[in-house]
Design an enzyme around this catalytic site. Structure first.
Site, PDB file in Angstrom:
ATOM      1  NE  ARG A  84     119.902   3.071  80.316  1.00 15.49           N
ATOM      2  CZ  ARG A  84     119.318   1.973  79.891  1.00 15.49           C
ATOM      3  NH1 ARG A  84     119.975   1.116  79.127  1.00 15.49           N
ATOM      4  NH2 ARG A  84     118.085   1.692  80.207  1.00 15.49           N
ATOM      5  CE1 TYR A 223     119.118  13.419  77.081  1.00 15.99           C
ATOM      6  CE2 TYR A 223     118.878  11.298  78.157  1.00 15.99           C
ATOM      7  CZ  TYR A 223     118.389  12.560  77.863  1.00 15.99           C
ATOM      8  OH  TYR A 223     117.173  12.967  78.363  1.00 15.99           O
ATOM      9  CE  LYS A 232     120.776   3.079  84.878  1.00 16.29           C
ATOM     10  NZ  LYS A 232     119.930   2.397  85.870  1.00 16.29           N
ATOM     11  CG  HIS A 252     118.605  -1.498  87.685  1.00 13.81           C
ATOM     12  ND1 HIS A 252     117.831  -1.716  86.570  1.00 13.81           N
ATOM     13  CD2 HIS A 252     118.638  -0.154  87.851  1.00 13.81           C
ATOM     14  CE1 HIS A 252     117.417  -0.557  86.079  1.00 13.81           C
ATOM     15  NE2 HIS A 252     117.885   0.405  86.848  1.00 13.81           N
ATOM     16  CB  SER A 274     114.567   0.976  82.821  1.00 14.38           C
ATOM     17  OG  SER A 274     115.893   0.579  83.032  1.00 14.38           O
ATOM     18  CB  CYS A 276     108.911  -1.002  86.444  1.00 12.42           C
ATOM     19  SG  CYS A 276     108.757  -1.889  84.890  1.00 12.42           S
ATOM     20  CG  ASP A 299     118.871   3.702  88.771  1.00 16.27           C
ATOM     21  OD1 ASP A 299     117.951   2.971  88.359  1.00 16.27           O
ATOM     22  OD2 ASP A 299     119.858   4.001  88.080  1.00 16.27           O
ATOM     23  NE  ARG A 391     116.184   9.434  81.935  1.00 20.05           N
ATOM     24  CZ  ARG A 391     116.404   8.262  82.548  1.00 20.05           C
ATOM     25  NH1 ARG A 391     116.628   8.191  83.833  1.00 20.05           N
ATOM     26  NH2 ARG A 391     116.340   7.134  81.864  1.00 20.05           N
TER      27      ARG A 391
HETATM   28  C1  OXD Z   1     117.523   3.321  83.598  1.00 17.27           C
HETATM   29  C2  OXD Z   1     117.872   4.551  84.332  1.00 17.27           C
HETATM   30  O1  OXD Z   1     117.434   3.342  82.365  1.00 17.27           O
HETATM   31  O2  OXD Z   1     117.913   4.505  85.563  1.00 17.27           O
HETATM   32  O3  OXD Z   1     117.319   2.301  84.274  1.00 17.27           O
HETATM   33  O4  OXD Z   1     118.135   5.580  83.696  1.00 17.27           O
HETATM   34 MN    MN Z   2     117.822   2.512  86.294  1.00 16.70          MN
END
Ligand code: OXD
Ligand code: MN
Length: 614
Positions: A84, A223, A232, A252, A274, A276, A299, A391
């Site tokens: 991102r 991506y 997102k 989130h 993200s 964690c 997520d 991913r």
């Molecule tokens: C993030 C994802 O970056 O879920 O939080 O991809």
């Molecule tokens: Mn995420």
């Protein structure tokens, strides 16, 4: 094609069920982007097989060994299109103040001019795919609809896994349906006869949101979150603004279901920044007998009070788009099992026998691999075999621990809300907020340490309020106010969930983690649910209620008594220093910070000043 021809192609190809508002929008975008062709996606197996074959031919997808990874493919992105791009992500509200201090803002008229310029002819020589999709179970009261156009068949396949995409979603869009339009172009038009590349994209990137008109425009990247706009861009950024107006919250957060030894079922929503461990927690395998954890989402959660006044939540997604490195049999065996078939992998390494590998998948490192860039790799190589943000894209339904309630249209009742960051110091293993407002203070001040801190000092904190820093489509402090307002509604019926903070990452003097994490986190979860049920009494601390002696069998988790004490230690000076940083952070959020958050900060300071020195 001429603009008129493009328009008539858009109309001619539209399914009978397409609402005129959708057709008109598709025509408008088609005449701007000028694709060669327009395909309305139905979401079928046949369509997916056709696009997959096309992507294999184009070199975008490499089929993996059909015995080792049936139905699975590897994609390698352009090395400059791997994550991102927050610096190119914009929230274009009419008034800059409404985007708040945490977002890149640009004036909407100027941004629209820019988008018109870059999108003009951006799809020429390519097919434009029209993807109607639903976030949440089809027809559910909390579900919402969108239509994304894209010139990337890879994005079509990803969206088909991550959402309910196709004819069934289109049929739900009627005259009264609000649907979110999302335009996506990789920004790589093809001249007649020009050969395509495996991963078309553009150096220039724009990921743009208009929260007031609920529109998304994305240019230049294929991506993940830059391109799968349902995730997102819609389910968090646009949805946070929708929720603000409609009285619900886009979070989130992972969602999980826990069944205790008595058979009682609970549902938990947890916000971690993200990387964690949300996916690991959502797929937890409890180390304690009699407990079962099932997965609902890893997520994103949409939260709203139900007709009975209790908090309900849905997972708006239909798949997992997870980070591969670090996912292995010892850290997340459920994910490893989920990933055995029908997966699109992006930027992981390829083994010599046609399978995938990434750092952390196995303890043993293969002797030879093709790395994520397509080069030979051996354990002596200096760069990782898989990109750190490589991913997997996989359907949630094939997760062995998926809960039977995961796609219930009314969602599940949330019994506990958890916030957690990656903190080496100061934050205890677990504590319960005294009140909803205290819990919201925990969410608003959530942070991870940028650097490992030396004992007694505080590392630089990256604040990530509600784990929403890159995903909030509204003023951050207004997002906090939405949570506070939600609590007031739930408390009015006496049914607000309990709120907790956890930290699996606290370190001891030797720099090692004090808590083993993973399956042992079930002990913390069991205590949390004991608090919900009223069977755990807890004891008071400056952080809120923490486990009373004997309430968590830490020794069974391999933790020594002095490590256990260190997990809850209060270092007055370090906590005071953090409170100073927090004060600065809160004032950086401006005048919209809810009074309740400032009041909680004052209360924290008071309780810290009562701590003994040294
Ligand atoms: C993030 C994802 O970056 O879920 O939080 O991809
Ligand atoms: Mn995420």
């Amino acid at each position: 094609m001429t603009a008129t021809a493009v328009r008539s192609t858009a109309r001619a190809a539209a399914p009978a069920s397409a609402h005129p508002s959708v057709i008109a929008w598709v025509e408008r975008i088609a005449s701007l982007a000028q694709p060669e062709d327009i395909v309305w996606c139905d979401g079928s197996e046949e369509e997916s097989a056709r696009l997959t074959a096309q992507l294999v031919d184009a070199g975008t997808l490499t089929p993996l060994d059909p015995v080792k990874r049936p139905g699975s493919y590897l994609a390698r992105s352009n090395p400059d299109d791997v994550a991102r791009v927050e610096s190119r992500t914009f929230i274009c509200t009419n008034d800059a103040a409404d985007a708040g201090p945490t977002n890149n803002w640009e004036e909407p008229v100027t941004m629209r001019r820019t988008l018109d310029r870059v999108m003009l002819g951006s799809m020429s020589g390519r097919t434009m795919y029209v993807m109607p999709f639903c976030m949440g179970p089809l027809g559910g009261p909390l579900s919402r609809y969108g239509v994304q156009v894209t010139d990337s068949p890879y994005v079509v396949l990803s969206t088909r896994t991550m959402t309910r995409m196709g004819t069934a979603a289109l049929e739900q869009i009627g005259p009264d349906t609000d649907w979110v339009p999302a335009v996506h172009s990789v920004g790589a038009p093809l001249d007649p006869g020009q050969e395509d590349v495996a991963w078309p994209c553009n150096e220039t990137k724009y990921i743009v949101h208009f929260p007031e008109s609920r529109e998304i425009w994305s240019y230049g990247s294929a991506y993940g979150g830059n391109a799968i706009l349902a995730k997102k861009a819609f389910a968090l950024r646009i949805a946070s603004a929708m929720g603000h107006n409609e009285g619900w919250i886009a979070a989130h957060m992972l969602l999980l279901k826990v069944t205790g030894p008595t058979g009682r079922e609970f549902h938990v929503a947890a916000a971690f920044p993200s990387a964690c461990g949300k996916t690991n927690f959502a797929m937890l395998q409890p180390s304690i007998p009699g407990w079962k954890v099932e997965t609902i989402g890893d997520d994103i959660a949409w939260l709203a009070p139900g007709a009975d006044g209790r908090l309900r939540a849905i997972n708006p997604e239909a798949g997992f788009f997870g980070v591969a490195p670090g996912t292995g049999a010892s850290t997340n065996p459920v994910a490893v099992e989920t990933l055995t078939h029908d997966v699109i992998y992006t930027n992981v390494a390829l083994t010599d026998d046609g399978d995938v590998w990434w750092e952390g998948l196995t303890d043993e490192v293969p002797e030879h691999l093709i790395d994520w860039r397509g080069n030979d790799w051996t354990p002596d190589s200096e760069t990782p075999a898989a990109h750190p943000n490589s991913r997997f894209t996989v359907s949630a339904a094939q997760c062995p621990t998926i809960a039977d309630t995961w796609d219930h249209p009314d969602g599940v009742v949330v019994d506990a809300v958890i916030f957690g960051g990656r903190r080496a110091t100061n934050v205890p293993l677990v504590s319960q907020a005294r009140t909803w407002a205290h819990g919201m203070y925990m969410g608003a001040t959530l942070a991870s340490e940028r650097t490992a801190a030396a004992e007694g000092t505080l590392g630089e904190l990256r604040r990530d309020p509600f784990a929403m820093l890159p995903f909030c489509g509204q003023h951050m402090a207004e997002h906090w106010q939405d949570w506070i307002d939600l609590g007031a509604r739930l408390e009015a019926t006496g049914q607000a969930p309990k709120v907790f903070q956890v930290n699996w990452f606290r370190k001891g003097e030797d720099g090692g983690f004090l808590w083993p994490g993973f399956g042992e986190n079930a002990r913390v979860l069991a205590w949390i649910l004991g608090r919900v049920e009223g069977t755990a009494h807890g004891s008071e601390s400056p952080f809120g209620v923490i486990p009373a002696p004997g309430e968590i069998d830490f020794e069974a988790a391999g933790v020594e008594p002095d490590q256990w004490r260190a997990l809850f230690a209060t270092d007055r000076d370090a906590l005071m220093a953090e409170a100073d940083q927090t004060a600065e952070f809160l004032s950086s959020m401006g005048s919209r910070v809810p009074l309740a958050i400032d009041a909680e900060h004052a209360l924290l300071r008071q309780s810290l000043s009562a701590l003994p020195h040294g």
